[in-house]
Design a protein around this motif. Structure first.
Motif, PDB file in Angstrom:
ATOM      1  N   LEU A 352      30.899  40.966   7.401  1.00 17.82           N
ATOM      2  CA  LEU A 352      32.019  41.080   6.159  1.00 17.82           C
ATOM      3  C   LEU A 352      33.036  41.196   6.738  1.00 17.82           C
ATOM      4  O   LEU A 352      33.447  40.264   5.850  1.00 17.82           O
ATOM      5  N   ARG A 353      33.282  40.528   8.086  1.00 20.31           N
ATOM      6  CA  ARG A 353      34.693  40.613   8.749  1.00 20.31           C
ATOM      7  C   ARG A 353      35.382  39.262   8.293  1.00 20.31           C
ATOM      8  O   ARG A 353      36.013  38.948   7.860  1.00 20.31           O
ATOM      9  N   ARG A 354      33.356  38.058   8.433  1.00 21.75           N
ATOM     10  CA  ARG A 354      34.050  37.047   8.233  1.00 21.75           C
ATOM     11  C   ARG A 354      34.840  36.582   7.012  1.00 21.75           C
ATOM     12  O   ARG A 354      35.647  35.675   6.651  1.00 21.75           O
ATOM     13  N   PHE A 355      33.939  37.601   5.757  1.00 25.26           N
ATOM     14  CA  PHE A 355      34.850  37.558   4.270  1.00 25.26           C
ATOM     15  C   PHE A 355      35.515  37.885   4.049  1.00 25.26           C
ATOM     16  O   PHE A 355      37.059  37.761   3.692  1.00 25.26           O
ATOM     17  N   GLU A 356      36.434  38.779   4.758  1.00 26.59           N
ATOM     18  CA  GLU A 356      37.424  39.836   5.359  1.00 26.59           C
ATOM     19  C   GLU A 356      38.440  38.695   5.587  1.00 26.59           C
ATOM     20  O   GLU A 356      39.906  38.658   4.597  1.00 26.59           O
ATOM     21  N   ARG A 357      37.955  37.464   6.340  1.00 24.49           N
ATOM     22  CA  ARG A 357      39.263  36.178   6.514  1.00 24.49           C
ATOM     23  C   ARG A 357      39.079  35.378   6.157  1.00 24.49           C
ATOM     24  O   ARG A 357      40.168  35.112   6.056  1.00 24.49           O
ATOM     25  N   GLU A 381      43.656  20.889   4.706  1.00 23.28           N
ATOM     26  CA  GLU A 381      42.181  21.150   6.110  1.00 23.28           C
ATOM     27  C   GLU A 381      42.713  22.379   6.714  1.00 23.28           C
ATOM     28  O   GLU A 381      42.186  22.260   7.797  1.00 23.28           O
ATOM     29  N   ASN A 382      44.376  22.216   7.002  1.00 21.71           N
ATOM     30  CA  ASN A 382      44.069  23.721   7.432  1.00 21.71           C
ATOM     31  C   ASN A 382      43.860  25.146   7.206  1.00 21.71           C
ATOM     32  O   ASN A 382      43.173  26.051   8.082  1.00 21.71           O
ATOM     33  N   LEU A 383      43.365  25.464   5.488  1.00 16.77           N
ATOM     34  CA  LEU A 383      42.202  26.206   5.269  1.00 16.77           C
ATOM     35  C   LEU A 383      41.217  25.926   6.269  1.00 16.77           C
ATOM     36  O   LEU A 383      40.348  27.047   6.166  1.00 16.77           O
ATOM     37  N   PHE A 384      40.538  24.804   6.523  1.00 13.98           N
ATOM     38  CA  PHE A 384      38.772  25.018   6.814  1.00 13.98           C
ATOM     39  C   PHE A 384      38.749  24.829   7.960  1.00 13.98           C
ATOM     40  O   PHE A 384      37.877  25.324   8.519  1.00 13.98           O
ATOM     41  N   GLN A 385      40.384  24.974   8.604  1.00 11.15           N
ATOM     42  CA  GLN A 385      40.003  25.294  10.718  1.00 11.15           C
ATOM     43  C   GLN A 385      40.360  26.841   9.965  1.00 11.15           C
ATOM     44  O   GLN A 385      39.780  27.313  10.901  1.00 11.15           O
ATOM     45  N   ALA A 389      36.728  29.099  12.043  1.00  7.64           N
ATOM     46  CA  ALA A 389      37.203  30.154  13.201  1.00  7.64           C
ATOM     47  C   ALA A 389      36.967  31.281  13.340  1.00  7.64           C
ATOM     48  O   ALA A 389      36.729  32.170  14.137  1.00  7.64           O
ATOM     49  N   ALA A 390      36.568  31.700  11.656  1.00  4.77           N
ATOM     50  CA  ALA A 390      35.767  33.188  11.381  1.00  4.77           C
ATOM     51  C   ALA A 390      34.654  33.108  10.919  1.00  4.77           C
ATOM     52  O   ALA A 390      33.633  34.131  11.411  1.00  4.77           O
ATOM     53  N   VAL A 391      33.805  31.866  11.506  1.00  3.35           N
ATOM     54  CA  VAL A 391      32.327  31.454  10.913  1.00  3.35           C
ATOM     55  C   VAL A 391      31.674  31.992  12.154  1.00  3.35           C
ATOM     56  O   VAL A 391      31.778  32.306  13.440  1.00  3.35           O
TER      57      VAL A 391
END
Length: 391
Positions: A352-357, A381-385, A389-391
């Motif tokens: 849930l926190r991952r989807f929020e991030r 590229e910034n979005l991917f990183q 980091a939230a995975v």
């Protein structure tokens, strides 16, 4: 609000229409121009006076239109509607969509800069000639001929649209509009419409401020923006602000049915409909799936490169509009993943926190795309990183 001001003769001469994209701001501005310029004064919907007739075809000589816009997508959609229906409203739809582009090349705006205009004068003339064939007073060509005419309109418009200033309103056009506004005319009220007014640079804004301090008599200025926060306070203080609400899904569906003759439920929004004319929605879905597959495998190369180097899609998203559509598809993809995990009973606190991030990162990309002059490739590229980091 506008009707009340017109009835009471209290309409200010400087207006700011602001609100969500595709919420009817330009349509309202053009209809207001028709009402102001109607020679009968009543401006009823079916008025047949010369001014109303000219305004319906966007050829009134005392209307100026400035500013960047998304012309080609609307022209393509209108062309498709005419080919499918052959109805009179579709003719007006295509004529008006095309004239929104043509009016950007009004000689008033390019006076003194004719050398910049001359290389594509012949294309503009060819476009007007092609448009003449679908005018309401003329009989439509039979289908093969109509297809050829419409294809010519779309092709010429696409070429010409690439010649328009697409990021700002040049200062020389503001100055020419100001000079034109101050020239005396007893024939008609003048209306100047500035689309995407938030994209003006300081010099253009300062020139416009001088005009708005004391607008010429019988001249109306209508500024249009989807980013009110980007209009400087000194400019906003000189404008009556009219807010436009975002259209609901039901209203958007009604517009698509009545104007573009699309079956009910074909699109979730007007935005999705028009994106279909700038890029293939299936491609966006495929690339969104690839992005998430690469993300969940923590392998950026799966999305950003292939055997020959950069993924071909990276070149497409250098178009900021396509990148915005891709961000929208990624947002839908995140929602779909969230829904799948919720239904499967695998959505824990960490997920849930991952989807929020993820959603926060996607919203941040929309903001940066609108406010910063960064490469969409770099933003991707910034979005991917960030999402990794939230995975």
């Amino acid at each position: 609000e506008l009707s009340r001001d017109l009835d009471q003769r209290t309409l200010p001469r400087s207006l700011l229409f602001h609100g969500a994209p595709l919420s009817g701001k330009l349509t309202t501005a053009l209809e207001l121009a028709r009402i102001l310029q109607c020679t009968k004064g009543s401006a009823e919907w079916g008025c047949v006076c010369q001014a109303c007739t000219q305004n319906r075809l966007l050829e009134h000589p005392y209307l100026l239109m400035l500013g960047p816009g998304s012309f080609v997508d609307e022209i393509r959609a209108a062309a498709d509607s005419l080919l499918r229906t052959r109805q009179k409203p579709a003719r007006f739809l295509l004529i008006r969509a095309t004239r929104k582009l043509i009016r950007r090349f009004d000689r008033v705006l390019w006076e003194g800069k004719e050398n910049r205009l001359s290389p594509f004068i012949s294309q503009l003339e060819d476009l007007e000639d092609a448009l003449e064939k679908v005018m309401p007073a003329n009989e439509l060509p039979e289908h093969p001929g109509l297809e050829k005419t419409v294809a010519s309109i779309v092709e010429l418009a696409t070429k010409i649209a690439g010649k328009t200033p697409n990021d700002t309103i040049p200062i020389h056009q503001i100055r020419k509009a100001s000079f034109w506004a101050h020239t005396t005319s007893h024939q008609s009220r003048k209306v100047i419409i500035l689309e995407n007014a938030d994209r003006m640079l300081d010099a253009s804004r300062n020139a416009l401020l001088k005009i708005l301090e004391e607008p010429p008599a019988d001249t109306y200025f209508i500024l249009i923006t989807s980013r009110k926060e980007s209009i400087i306070p000194t400019l906003k203080s000189r404008l009556r602000q009219i807010q436009f609400a975002e259209r609901t899904r039901e209203v958007s569906d009604e517009i698509l049915k009545r104007i573009f003759r699309e079956p009910s439920g074909s699109y979730s929004s007007l935005k999705q409909f028009f994106l279909g004319w700038s890029t293939d929605p299936l491609v966006l879905k495929r690339e969104s799936d690839r992005f998430y597959h690469s993300l969940l495998n923590a392998n950026a190369a799966e999305f950003f490169t292939d055997e020959d180097g950069d993924s071909p899609f990276l070149k497409e998203i250098e178009d900021r509009k396509i990148f915005a559509a891709f961000l929208q598809e990624l947002t839908s993809g995140a929602q779909e993943l969230f829904k799948q995990q919720s239904q499967g009973g695998t959505l824990g606190t960490e997920s849930l926190r991952r989807f929020e991030r993820w959603n926060a990162s996607l919203r941040g990309q929309f903001v940066m795309l609108d406010s910063l002059n960064l490469s969409p490739r770099l933003l991707a590229e910034n979005l991917f990183q960030e999402m990794l980091a939230a995975v």
